[in-house]
Design an enzyme around this catalytic site. Structure first.
Site, PDB file in Angstrom:
ATOM      1  N   THR A  64     -17.602 -37.865 -21.779  1.00 58.67           N
ATOM      2  CA  THR A  64     -16.925 -36.595 -21.689  1.00 58.67           C
ATOM      3  C   THR A  64     -17.791 -35.636 -22.486  1.00 58.67           C
ATOM      4  OG1 THR A  64     -14.760 -37.657 -21.600  1.00 58.67           O
ATOM      5  CG2 THR A  64     -14.804 -35.435 -22.462  1.00 58.67           C
TER       6      THR A  64
ATOM      7  N   THR B 146     -13.393 -37.840 -26.933  1.00 53.36           N
ATOM      8  CA  THR B 146     -14.099 -38.590 -25.894  1.00 53.36           C
ATOM      9  C   THR B 146     -13.877 -40.068 -26.153  1.00 53.36           C
ATOM     10  OG1 THR B 146     -16.256 -39.192 -25.000  1.00 53.36           O
ATOM     11  CG2 THR B 146     -16.220 -38.445 -27.280  1.00 53.36           C
ATOM     12  N   GLY B 147     -13.684 -40.824 -25.081  1.00 49.88           N
ATOM     13  CA  GLY B 147     -13.473 -42.254 -25.280  1.00 49.88           C
ATOM     14  C   GLY B 147     -12.563 -42.819 -24.218  1.00 49.88           C
TER      15      GLY B 147
ATOM     16  N   ARG C 217      -6.512 -40.865 -11.077  1.00 46.33           N
ATOM     17  CA  ARG C 217      -6.350 -41.129 -12.503  1.00 46.33           C
ATOM     18  C   ARG C 217      -6.696 -39.883 -13.323  1.00 46.33           C
ATOM     19  NH1 ARG C 217     -10.218 -41.120 -17.136  1.00 46.33           N
ATOM     20  NH2 ARG C 217      -9.322 -42.465 -18.708  1.00 46.33           N
ATOM     21  N   VAL C 218      -5.829 -39.545 -14.244  1.00 49.07           N
ATOM     22  CA  VAL C 218      -6.091 -38.456 -15.171  1.00 49.07           C
ATOM     23  C   VAL C 218      -6.158 -39.050 -16.570  1.00 49.07           C
ATOM     24  CG1 VAL C 218      -5.170 -36.329 -16.167  1.00 49.07           C
ATOM     25  CG2 VAL C 218      -5.009 -36.725 -13.705  1.00 49.07           C
ATOM     26  N   GLY C 219      -7.207 -38.715 -17.285  1.00 46.86           N
ATOM     27  CA  GLY C 219      -7.384 -39.227 -18.644  1.00 46.86           C
ATOM     28  C   GLY C 219      -6.889 -38.239 -19.683  1.00 46.86           C
ATOM     29  N   ASP C 220      -7.404 -38.364 -20.891  1.00 45.71           N
ATOM     30  CA  ASP C 220      -6.905 -37.529 -21.985  1.00 45.71           C
ATOM     31  C   ASP C 220      -7.479 -36.117 -21.985  1.00 45.71           C
ATOM     32  OD1 ASP C 220      -9.418 -38.775 -22.627  1.00 45.71           O
ATOM     33  OD2 ASP C 220      -9.186 -38.010 -24.663  1.00 45.71           O
TER      34      ASP C 220
ATOM     35  N   GLY D   4      -9.704 -42.895 -22.530  1.00 44.21           N
ATOM     36  CA  GLY D   4      -8.669 -41.865 -22.450  1.00 44.21           C
ATOM     37  C   GLY D   4      -7.239 -42.340 -22.542  1.00 44.21           C
TER      38      GLY D   4
END
Lengths: 326, 326
Positions: free
Chosen positions: B183, B234-235, B211-214, B237
């Site tokens: 990210t 970042t990571g 899919r939606v991450g953080d 999520g």
């Protein structure tokens, strides 16, 4: 002899006093949306329909908790009843976006291990809360949106319906009327001491296509943590996202030592009200304290506890509210 | 006489001591993703390419801040440079989902008034961070996903490209290889004391469609609040959503009185590491303190301050890191 009587009296006082610190066996709190609600807007029949359905949702969740079931199962059971009713803006009764579509969001969180699942922008899932739970338990992800969420739900046995299932004339007429917010949700504490939260919504009437509100945002509209509390929100979602409402209530308890009631009041009245962020939350903490806090004129709501409390209400002013206690 | 010298000495000490409490004029911190990064995985050429691009992103944001520009403009400028590079998993260099598509997420938040904007699952927006900003400034919503987000962006003059723009052979090959998180993000404090955060991502390689991450979740991957700090994460999520990472850091400062460094360490090492939640954050607080905290072996990162600090780095172990200070 005098001391013996004194001792017996002390013993009786101690035995009969309700122990503040004793956690009730279980607690379930639900909401069916907050907003401008005045008694004059409801016919007696409509009022009764809402209150009956809230009772049904409470009963459904209580049946799980009473027999030692999980908070997670209880919140899903309660939310599903409201999703299946055309009365609430979730599932069957979802409002319409600006293009006349239904786009629903839902989320669930398990306070035991902070696992969570959410779906957003789904149009064909009969019970979005069941899809959110599948995302939590059977995917490696937390949040799925639109087609991806629908495909996943179908593959995992969640009931898919034609978009026409969500068409409801009353709701469709509302598209042309005032903006109406609303969401359904449930939070629970079970006999094992676990907390869970679930929220489901049809979004804002007349929203832009693709708009996602606070409901499926973990920390905004939905949050549960066994260290603190479980929260489900309803209201003007954009504000609830910006103020990270659900997690903020948890953080105020954990880091600042506020009670659940104080934390909820601080966020709903201290932070949201000054910026016109209308809405409310229901929450239950790890000790079984609960709150239904809202800064609007009404919130469909109800609570049931192992101690025998069972009530549902609509309006802010209790004297106006056809509050049913049992 | 002795007291006069003593007084002068005291005066000199006071005058020459760096005042801890004095806020630097501006601070900009950036990241380009965290993950497993070992010196042996990088050729000298690739290492240089990354470090040069990080410097370019810093320079781009610094140019804004130096002339008194807004933190909001600086973080957008820095993120845009990284989005336009195929080196990072955002914009041009986005990784592929399980179906071989690119689906990007981005978010921005203004610490001054907690306004925020986010897009998720977009496939045709050249610079998702610009679309997120438009959502913040020109819509009534905070989050738009998929088609709705793309339609809105197009209508508001954000550049739309054919999905083939995001096709990059190196990234496509990676689809078949290991899971690679990543990210890009930036946080800044400007001369007016305002904080801002921006984050943009292509998501996880091989993620499920939808899919939606953080990254686009306000409070998880992106958060800014002038009372506390600005954070970009970042990571992995899913963990960052469940632990509401960005807002948790802010809450630990505001409610528990932790410093930025302590709060970041508590969340990244105290909470995420024990559950294998890999990744990191960059953050700057209202006093200009900053941190780049990660529990992985590397994070592409850099910082520039008005005090003349300017450095970029890749690996955890600084002795291994081709750290460039100036």
């Amino acid at each position: 002899m005098k001391y013996l009587f004194f001792g017996i009296a002390l013993f009786l006082i101690a035995a009969c006093s309700p122990e503040k610190s004793q956690r009730p066996d279980y607690v379930l709190v639900i909401h069916g949306g907050a907003g401008v609600m005045n008694p004059k807007d409801f016919t007696p029949e409509l009022e009764k329909a809402y209150l009956d359905k809230l009772q049904e949702a409470l009963d459904s969740g209580k049946a799980v908790l009473k027999t030692g079931g999980a908070a997670l199962d209880a919140v899903v059971a309660a939310v599903k009843v409201m999703e299946d009713s055309p009365l609430f803006n979730a599932g069957k009764g979802s409002v319409f976006s600006e293009t006349g579509e239904n786009e629903m969001d839902a989320a669930i969180m398990n306070g035991k291990d902070l696992s969570a699942g959410a779906v957003a922008g789904v149009r064909t899932i009969k019970n979005p809360i069941l899809a959110a739970r599948k995302v939590m338990e059977e995917s490696k992800h937390v949040m799925l949106v639109r087609d991806g969420a629908e495909k996943f739900a179908m593959e995992h046995g969640v009931e898919i319906v034609d978009p026409s299932y969500f068409f409801d004339q009353k709701r469709y007429d509302a598209l042309l009327k005032a903006q109406k917010h609303g969401t359904v949700g449930a939070v629970a504490l079970d006999k094992s001491g676990n907390l869970a939260a679930a929220t489901s919504t049809g979004g804002m009437t007349n929203k832009m296509t693709g708009r996602v509100g606070d409901t499926p945002i973990i920390g905004a509209g939905t949050y549960a943590n066994n260290n603190t509390c479980a929260v489900s929100a309803t209201g003007h979602g954009e504000f609830f996202i910006r103020y990270t409402v659900a997690h903020d209530i948890s953080a105020l308890m954990e880091y600042k030592g506020l009670t659940l009631e104080e934390a909820a009041t601080e966020v709903i009245f201290g932070k949201l009200l000054p910026v016109d962020g209308t809405g409310g939350i229901i929450a239950v903490d790890k000790d079984g304290n609960y709150t239904m806090t809202f800064n609007t004129s009404g919130m469909f709501r109800g609570v049931v506890t192992a101690d025998g409390k069972r009530e549902v209400a609509i309006y802010k002013i209790f004297s106006e509210s056809p509050l049913i206690s049992q």
